[in-house]
Write an enzyme that holds these catalytic residues in place. Structure first.
Site, PDB file in Angstrom:
ATOM      1  N   GLU A 135      31.537  42.002  42.550  1.00 37.35           N
ATOM      2  CA  GLU A 135      31.419  41.645  43.935  1.00 37.35           C
ATOM      3  C   GLU A 135      32.578  40.769  44.516  1.00 37.35           C
ATOM      4  O   GLU A 135      33.711  40.793  45.748  1.00 37.35           O
ATOM      5  CB  GLU A 135      29.985  41.699  44.399  1.00 37.35           C
ATOM      6  CG  GLU A 135      29.025  42.126  44.559  1.00 37.35           C
ATOM      7  CD  GLU A 135      27.795  41.549  44.237  1.00 37.35           C
ATOM      8  OE1 GLU A 135      27.298  41.073  43.846  1.00 37.35           O
ATOM      9  OE2 GLU A 135      27.370  41.846  45.632  1.00 37.35           O
ATOM     10  N   GLU A 146      22.440  45.008  38.624  1.00 35.47           N
ATOM     11  CA  GLU A 146      21.462  44.060  39.212  1.00 35.47           C
ATOM     12  C   GLU A 146      20.017  44.423  38.691  1.00 35.47           C
ATOM     13  O   GLU A 146      19.316  44.063  38.946  1.00 35.47           O
ATOM     14  CB  GLU A 146      21.683  43.529  40.308  1.00 35.47           C
ATOM     15  CG  GLU A 146      22.647  42.149  40.536  1.00 35.47           C
ATOM     16  CD  GLU A 146      23.996  43.167  40.532  1.00 35.47           C
ATOM     17  OE1 GLU A 146      24.269  44.707  40.401  1.00 35.47           O
ATOM     18  OE2 GLU A 146      25.111  42.524  41.636  1.00 35.47           O
ATOM     19  N   ALA A 178      26.681  36.930  38.388  1.00 36.42           N
ATOM     20  CA  ALA A 178      25.795  34.981  38.918  1.00 36.42           C
ATOM     21  C   ALA A 178      25.039  34.504  37.465  1.00 36.42           C
ATOM     22  O   ALA A 178      24.747  35.886  37.149  1.00 36.42           O
ATOM     23  CB  ALA A 178      24.742  35.465  40.103  1.00 36.42           C
ATOM     24  N   GLY A 222      27.123  39.724  39.991  1.00 34.75           N
ATOM     25  CA  GLY A 222      28.723  38.706  41.271  1.00 34.75           C
ATOM     26  C   GLY A 222      29.538  39.490  40.610  1.00 34.75           C
ATOM     27  O   GLY A 222      30.931  39.071  41.542  1.00 34.75           O
TER      28      GLY A 222
HETATM   29  N1  DAK Z   1      24.174  35.409  33.866  1.00 32.01           N
HETATM   30  C1  DAK Z   1      23.995  34.157  32.527  1.00 32.01           C
HETATM   31  N2  DAK Z   1      24.208  34.221  31.236  1.00 32.01           N
HETATM   32  C2  DAK Z   1      24.844  35.431  30.931  1.00 32.01           C
HETATM   33  C3  DAK Z   1      25.410  35.949  31.766  1.00 32.01           C
HETATM   34  C4  DAK Z   1      24.702  36.285  32.975  1.00 32.01           C
HETATM   35  N3  DAK Z   1      24.536  37.145  34.466  1.00 32.01           N
HETATM   36  N4  DAK Z   1      26.047  37.081  31.757  1.00 32.01           N
HETATM   37  C5  DAK Z   1      25.978  37.162  29.902  1.00 32.01           C
HETATM   38  N5  DAK Z   1      25.273  35.884  29.547  1.00 32.01           N
HETATM   39  C6  DAK Z   1      26.021  35.052  28.764  1.00 32.01           C
HETATM   40  C7  DAK Z   1      24.654  35.054  27.677  1.00 32.01           C
HETATM   41  O1  DAK Z   1      22.974  34.903  28.079  1.00 32.01           O
HETATM   42  C8  DAK Z   1      24.438  35.005  26.122  1.00 32.01           C
HETATM   43  O2  DAK Z   1      24.877  33.551  26.209  1.00 32.01           O
HETATM   44  P1  DAK Z   1      23.942  33.065  25.019  1.00 32.01           P
HETATM   45  O3  DAK Z   1      23.044  33.686  24.702  1.00 32.01           O
HETATM   46  O4  DAK Z   1      25.041  32.779  24.092  1.00 32.01           O
HETATM   47  O5  DAK Z   1      23.584  31.400  25.073  1.00 32.01           O
HETATM   48  C9  DAK Z   1      26.481  35.116  26.236  1.00 32.01           C
HETATM   49  O6  DAK Z   1      26.818  34.746  28.067  1.00 32.01           O
HETATM   50  C10 DAK Z   1      26.809  36.292  25.790  1.00 32.01           C
HETATM   51  O7  DAK Z   1      25.854  37.146  26.292  1.00 32.01           O
HETATM   52  P2  DAK Z   1      25.817  38.357  25.120  1.00 32.01           P
HETATM   53  O8  DAK Z   1      25.546  37.550  23.758  1.00 32.01           O
HETATM   54  O9  DAK Z   1      24.758  39.217  26.234  1.00 32.01           O
HETATM   55  O10 DAK Z   1      26.717  39.372  25.059  1.00 32.01           O
HETATM   56  P3  DAK Z   1      27.781  40.965  24.876  1.00 32.01           P
HETATM   57  O11 DAK Z   1      29.055  40.901  24.687  1.00 32.01           O
HETATM   58  O12 DAK Z   1      26.075  41.148  23.854  1.00 32.01           O
HETATM   59  O13 DAK Z   1      27.042  41.456  26.467  1.00 32.01           O
HETATM   60  C11 DAK Z   1      26.445  41.749  28.227  1.00 32.01           C
HETATM   61  C12 DAK Z   1      28.142  41.112  27.442  1.00 32.01           C
HETATM   62  C13 DAK Z   1      28.405  41.622  29.767  1.00 32.01           C
HETATM   63  C14 DAK Z   1      26.489  43.345  28.329  1.00 32.01           C
HETATM   64  C15 DAK Z   1      26.030  40.920  28.825  1.00 32.01           C
HETATM   65  O14 DAK Z   1      25.788  39.568  28.458  1.00 32.01           O
HETATM   66  C16 DAK Z   1      24.806  41.334  30.300  1.00 32.01           C
HETATM   67  O15 DAK Z   1      24.366  42.273  29.764  1.00 32.01           O
HETATM   68  N6  DAK Z   1      24.611  40.061  30.652  1.00 32.01           N
HETATM   69  C17 DAK Z   1      24.261  40.177  32.238  1.00 32.01           C
HETATM   70  C18 DAK Z   1      25.435  41.182  33.170  1.00 32.01           C
HETATM   71  C19 DAK Z   1      24.548  41.544  34.624  1.00 32.01           C
HETATM   72  O16 DAK Z   1      23.401  41.814  34.536  1.00 32.01           O
HETATM   73  N7  DAK Z   1      25.208  40.688  35.482  1.00 32.01           N
HETATM   74  C20 DAK Z   1      24.771  41.151  37.066  1.00 32.01           C
HETATM   75  C21 DAK Z   1      23.890  39.719  37.157  1.00 32.01           C
HETATM   76  S1  DAK Z   1      23.034  39.295  38.588  1.00 32.01           S
HETATM   77  C22 DAK Z   1      24.638  36.310  45.982  1.00 32.01           C
HETATM   78  C23 DAK Z   1      26.042  36.414  45.316  1.00 32.01           C
HETATM   79  C24 DAK Z   1      25.393  36.830  43.808  1.00 32.01           C
HETATM   80  C25 DAK Z   1      24.706  37.868  43.190  1.00 32.01           C
HETATM   81  C26 DAK Z   1      23.754  37.820  44.219  1.00 32.01           C
HETATM   82  C27 DAK Z   1      23.200  37.225  45.405  1.00 32.01           C
HETATM   83  N8  DAK Z   1      24.048  35.895  46.852  1.00 32.01           N
HETATM   84  C28 DAK Z   1      25.773  35.907  47.608  1.00 32.01           C
HETATM   85  C29 DAK Z   1      23.305  36.246  47.953  1.00 32.01           C
HETATM   86  C30 DAK Z   1      24.342  38.464  41.788  1.00 32.01           C
HETATM   87  C31 DAK Z   1      23.917  38.376  41.298  1.00 32.01           C
HETATM   88  C32 DAK Z   1      24.425  38.758  40.031  1.00 32.01           C
HETATM   89  O17 DAK Z   1      25.165  39.183  39.134  1.00 32.01           O
END
Ligand code: DAK
Length: 257
Positions: free
Chosen positions: A111, A131, A64, A108
């Site tokens: 998921e 997360e 997300a 997400g």
């Molecule tokens: N959200 C927003 N932007 C994201 C993102 C995300 N989840 N993942 C990547 N990006 C963006 C980065 O900010 C970056 O943007 P710029 O800086 O270029 O503007 C661009 O995508 C490229 O990412 P990186 O530069 O970080 O790329 P790398 O190859 O170095 O790293 C990575 C890739 C996947 C390891 C890293 O980007 C990363 O750790 N991303 C976050 C992964 C994460 O934590 N995912 C979980 C998010 S929390 C619900 C439904 C769903 C949810 C909750 C509730 N309900 C129905 C109630 C879900 C929650 C989540 O998913």
């Protein structure tokens, strides 16, 4: 601004592509609304038998959108039932939905893949529920569907350490049905989808419903549910056609009736 969700039709297969490459396909409201709209359209279209949901080579979806939700408050989440509405569309689809995953399927994104009926992965795919690193827990079924898919041992390991699991490990663990070289993922996925699409659509939908029932009931209730469906398919012309074709050594021509 480019559409964040694209759709295409391949024969009887509806292809849905998440298209936010600049943010690794992070899932915001526009993406989830786009997926919901695409599914709704393909569900209503008699010419479509099943769907494929995919991303790009680098990411199926990296979760997300963190930037979008970072300042949300508890009361805002609770009152608006935070991002629940448009996250339910895949789960409520009655036609099969295949996730074709390359690159990151995190949070997400993992998921959403697990809400689909089948996950085919490329050898570059990486799955995880990171997360906990953000001070939150999975919110769209990660703590519920992952243990059902891979068992408690691996689900706890993934959710509590935030580590990523590669495609080979995901296949061994039972999350992924098949792994293909990245450049063959889409062709192989569409091939499997086309195979499904040749079968009787009502029966295809019943098989999906019956397998899903196994997660919602006791074994004897589930077997009884399956038996009721089994009895009912003898009311279909497609059952008569399928069996007649076998006996007559020809290909069946199902009419979805
Ligand atoms: N959200 C927003 N932007 C994201 C993102 C995300 N989840 N993942 C990547 N990006 C963006 C980065 O900010 C970056 O943007 P710029 O800086 O270029 O503007 C661009 O995508 C490229 O990412 P990186 O530069 O970080 O790329 P790398 O190859 O170095 O790293 C990575 C890739 C996947 C390891 C890293 O980007 C990363 O750790 N991303 C976050 C992964 C994460 O934590 N995912 C979980 C998010 S929390 C619900 C439904 C769903 C949810 C909750 C509730 N309900 C129905 C109630 C879900 C929650 C989540 O998913």
């Amino acid at each position: 601004m480019a559409d964040v969700v694209l759709t295409e039709v391949h024969g009887k297969v509806g292809l849905i592509t998440i298209n936010r490459p600049e943010a690794l396909n992070a899932l915001n409201n526009d993406v989830m609304d786009g997926i919901a709209k695409a599914i709704e359209g393909f569900e209503a279209d008699d010419a479509i038998a099943c769907m494929v949901l995919t991303g790009n080579e680098k990411a199926f979806a990296a979760g997300a959108d963190i930037a979008y939700m970072k300042d949300f408050s508890y009361v805002q989440n609770y009152k608006s039932n935070f991002i629940t509405r448009n996250w339910e569309s895949i789960r409520s689809a009655r036609k099969p939905v295949i996730a074709a995953v390359s690159g990151f399927a995190l949070g997400g994104g993992c998921e959403v893949a697990m809400m689909c009926d089948i996950i085919y992965a490329s050898d570059t795919a990486k799955f995880g529920q990171p997360e906990i690193k953000l001070g939150i827990l999975p919110g769209a079924g990660g703590t519920q569907r992952l243990p059902r898919a891979v068992g408690k041992a691996k689900a706890m390991d993934l959710c509590l350490t935030a580590r990523m699991m590669d495609a080979q490990e995901a296949e061994r663990a039972g999350l992924v049905s098949r792994v293909f070289p990245a450049d063959q993922l889409m062709a192989e996925t569409l091939k499997a989808a086309a195979t499904m699409a040749e079968f009787s659509l009502p029966v295809l939908m019943m098989v999906k419903e019956s397998v899903n029932q196994s997660f919602e009931s006791s074994l004897s209730q589930g077997v009884n549910f399956e038996r009721r469906l089994f009895h009912s398919v003898f009311a279909l012309e497609d059952q008569k056609e399928g069996m007649a074709a076998f006996v007559e050594k020809r290909k069946p021509a199902f009419k979805n009736q």
